[in-house]
Write an enzyme that holds these catalytic residues in place. Structure first.
Site, mmCIF file in Angstrom:
data_model
loop_
_atom_site.group_PDB
_atom_site.id
_atom_site.type_symbol
_atom_site.label_atom_id
_atom_site.label_comp_id
_atom_site.label_asym_id
_atom_site.label_seq_id
_atom_site.Cartn_x
_atom_site.Cartn_y
_atom_site.Cartn_z
ATOM 1 N N ASP A 1 -0.116 -4.078 6.687
ATOM 2 C CA ASP A 1 -0.991 -3.345 7.584
ATOM 3 C C ASP A 1 -2.442 -3.771 7.406
ATOM 4 O O ASP A 1 -3.033 -3.578 6.341
ATOM 5 C CB ASP A 1 -0.848 -1.849 7.321
ATOM 6 C CG ASP A 1 0.574 -1.365 7.542
ATOM 7 O OD1 ASP A 1 1.471 -2.221 7.644
ATOM 8 O OD2 ASP A 1 0.772 -0.152 7.611
ATOM 9 N N HIS B 1 5.909 -4.966 12.255
ATOM 10 C CA HIS B 1 5.218 -3.677 12.118
ATOM 11 C C HIS B 1 4.871 -3.115 13.502
ATOM 12 O O HIS B 1 3.759 -2.669 13.763
ATOM 13 C CB HIS B 1 3.951 -3.829 11.252
ATOM 14 C CG HIS B 1 3.471 -2.514 10.696
ATOM 15 N ND1 HIS B 1 2.533 -1.751 11.334
ATOM 16 C CD2 HIS B 1 3.805 -1.822 9.599
ATOM 17 C CE1 HIS B 1 2.289 -0.648 10.632
ATOM 18 N NE2 HIS B 1 3.065 -0.664 9.563
ATOM 19 N N HIS C 1 -7.294 -2.233 5.724
ATOM 20 C CA HIS C 1 -6.494 -1.172 6.339
ATOM 21 C C HIS C 1 -7.224 0.154 6.134
ATOM 22 O O HIS C 1 -8.336 0.180 5.613
ATOM 23 C CB HIS C 1 -5.098 -1.202 5.688
ATOM 24 C CG HIS C 1 -4.067 -0.387 6.386
ATOM 25 N ND1 HIS C 1 -3.982 -0.263 7.751
ATOM 26 C CD2 HIS C 1 -3.038 0.366 5.891
ATOM 27 C CE1 HIS C 1 -2.954 0.513 8.050
ATOM 28 N NE2 HIS C 1 -2.371 0.918 6.942
ATOM 29 N N HIS D 1 0.854 -1.191 0.000
ATOM 30 C CA HIS D 1 0.000 0.000 0.000
ATOM 31 C C HIS D 1 0.885 1.234 0.000
ATOM 32 O O HIS D 1 2.109 1.138 0.080
ATOM 33 C CB HIS D 1 -0.987 -0.032 1.169
ATOM 34 C CG HIS D 1 -0.395 0.071 2.541
ATOM 35 N ND1 HIS D 1 0.572 -0.794 3.010
ATOM 36 C CD2 HIS D 1 -0.635 0.942 3.564
ATOM 37 C CE1 HIS D 1 0.881 -0.473 4.256
ATOM 38 N NE2 HIS D 1 0.171 0.601 4.611
ATOM 39 N N HIS E 1 1.191 3.874 2.091
ATOM 40 C CA HIS E 1 1.661 4.610 3.271
ATOM 41 C C HIS E 1 3.180 4.715 3.216
ATOM 42 O O HIS E 1 3.870 3.778 2.780
ATOM 43 C CB HIS E 1 1.207 3.916 4.559
ATOM 44 C CG HIS E 1 -0.197 4.281 4.966
ATOM 45 N ND1 HIS E 1 -0.999 3.460 5.738
ATOM 46 C CD2 HIS E 1 -0.942 5.399 4.709
ATOM 47 C CE1 HIS E 1 -2.171 4.064 5.941
ATOM 48 N NE2 HIS E 1 -2.163 5.227 5.315
ATOM 49 N N ASP F 1 5.626 4.496 5.243
ATOM 50 C CA ASP F 1 6.545 3.539 5.871
ATOM 51 C C ASP F 1 6.737 2.283 5.025
ATOM 52 O O ASP F 1 7.534 1.411 5.384
ATOM 53 C CB ASP F 1 6.081 3.174 7.295
ATOM 54 C CG ASP F 1 4.649 2.684 7.370
ATOM 55 O OD1 ASP F 1 3.816 3.139 6.570
ATOM 56 O OD2 ASP F 1 4.354 1.837 8.250
ATOM 57 N N HIS F 2 6.047 2.201 3.888
ATOM 58 C CA HIS F 2 6.203 1.045 2.992
ATOM 59 C C HIS F 2 6.782 1.432 1.629
ATOM 60 O O HIS F 2 7.112 0.559 0.832
ATOM 61 C CB HIS F 2 4.853 0.328 2.816
ATOM 62 C CG HIS F 2 4.311 -0.185 4.111
ATOM 63 N ND1 HIS F 2 4.299 -1.520 4.454
ATOM 64 C CD2 HIS F 2 3.807 0.477 5.187
ATOM 65 C CE1 HIS F 2 3.798 -1.653 5.677
ATOM 66 N NE2 HIS F 2 3.491 -0.453 6.137
HETATM 67 ZN ZN LIG Z 1 2.745 0.569 7.908
HETATM 68 ZN ZN LIG Z 2 -0.300 1.511 6.549
#
Ligand SMILES: [Zn+2]
Ligand SMILES: [Zn+2]
Length: 305
Positions: A212, A270, A143, A63, A65, A67-68
């Site tokens: 997530d 995570h 998510h 996805h 976001h 942090d990915h």
């Molecule tokens: Zn994340």
């Molecule tokens: Zn996320």
């Protein structure tokens, strides 16, 4: 080179903290490397763990976001600096093409190899691609924004015929082919069972990555009985409500899911930055699913053949 080996490059949520980078991991299936998510720090961890960037042929993005994906533009730029010529395929949710092309355009990055981005429809279990070593399927999870998990299954390996069976029965090439396809052998009016002629087929190994997600609201039958499940466990169960509001799961919930799906082993990750140590998360999960491992940057887990 018969590996089915996961290396965790990063397993924190949101931002780097406590020696943990945000999410990224590499799966090595018999020498073919697959990069799953590409958070900040991915390249540093790859050089630390001696994973050659140019060996990556496919990237899976769960996805959008940060942090990915904050490590992705830099990773793509580095491949050009490393004189990559081989094409690269990236699979992810709608919007990935715009993110990558905008980053590369504004930073005036010169990419000298071909990048193909496949934006994946998130309706149900969706086959993405296959190589000679494995298949990859995507499935929707639940998510805050569109997000998918990935199921990677090893290609079933061919049946091996016992050498002495070939000589004993003086098998012809068409007979060998037929036995490899599962048929019995006929000799002097007698039927020789296939299992007397072949070695037992080695089972195909499997791994699922559930980034997530809450544990509710998505279909997961296809994960039943797999060898290794990576599931997020952002919080302890005392913060279950907060986990759900933010589209996440707790360690206890991840363990309950692993138990219900009868998987072989669970890896959690995570983690929220509120946890300096992950011990309590791992202990909580192990109360329900003893074969839980707390993922950490640099963890290598191989599934034996
Ligand atoms: Zn994340
Ligand atoms: Zn996320």
């Amino acid at each position: 080179m018969d590996k089915f080996e996961l290396t965790i490059l990063g397993c924190n949520s949101a931002m780097p903290a406590h020696g943990r980078f945000p999410t990224s991991q590499v799966l090595n299936v018999s020498g073919e490397l697959l990069l799953i998510d590409c958070g900040e720090g991915t390249q540093m961890r790859m050089s630390q763990y001696k994973i050659k960037r140019n060996q990556i042929r496919h990237i899976l993005i769960s996805h959008l976001h940060g942090d990915h994906i904050y490590g992705l533009p830099g990773f793509l730029g580095s491949l050009s600096h490393l004189s990559r010529t081989a094409p690269l395929k990236i699979y992810g949710p709608p919007g990935l093409q715009e993110y990558v092309s905008t980053c590369l355009r504004i930073s005036q990055s010169h990419i000298d190899y071909n990048i193909e981005i496949v934006e994946v429809a998130l309706s149900s279990l969706n086959p993405l691609f296959r190589t000679s070593k494995f298949t990859v399927e995507a499935f929707p999870v639940n998510h805050r924004i569109p997000c998918m998990g990935f199921l990677i299954k090893e290609t079933p390996r061919p049946v091996n015929i016992k050498k002495d069976a070939v000589s004993t029965y003086e098998m012809s090439i068409p007979e060998i082919k037929a036995v490899k396809a599962g048929q019995d052998l006929l000799r002097d009016g007698k039927q020789i069972p296939n299992e007397d002629l072949t070695h037992p087929r080695r089972r195909a190994r499997s791994y699922a990555y559930c980034a997530d997600t809450q544990i509710y609201g998505w279909s997961k039958d296809h994960l039943r009985g797999i060898d290794m499940l990576y599931h997020e466990a952002t919080y302890l169960d005392e913060l279950r409500e907060q986990a759900h509001t933010r589209g996440h799961a707790t360690a206890l919930e991840a363990a309950e899911l692993a138990k219900r799906l009868d998987v072989d082993q669970l890896i959690i990750g995570h983690y929220s930055s509120r946890y300096r140590s992950i011990d309590a998360l791992v202990e909580e999960a192990q109360t329900v699913f003893p074969n839980t491992v707390g993922g950490y940057d640099g963890m290598i887990r191989n599934i034996d053949a």
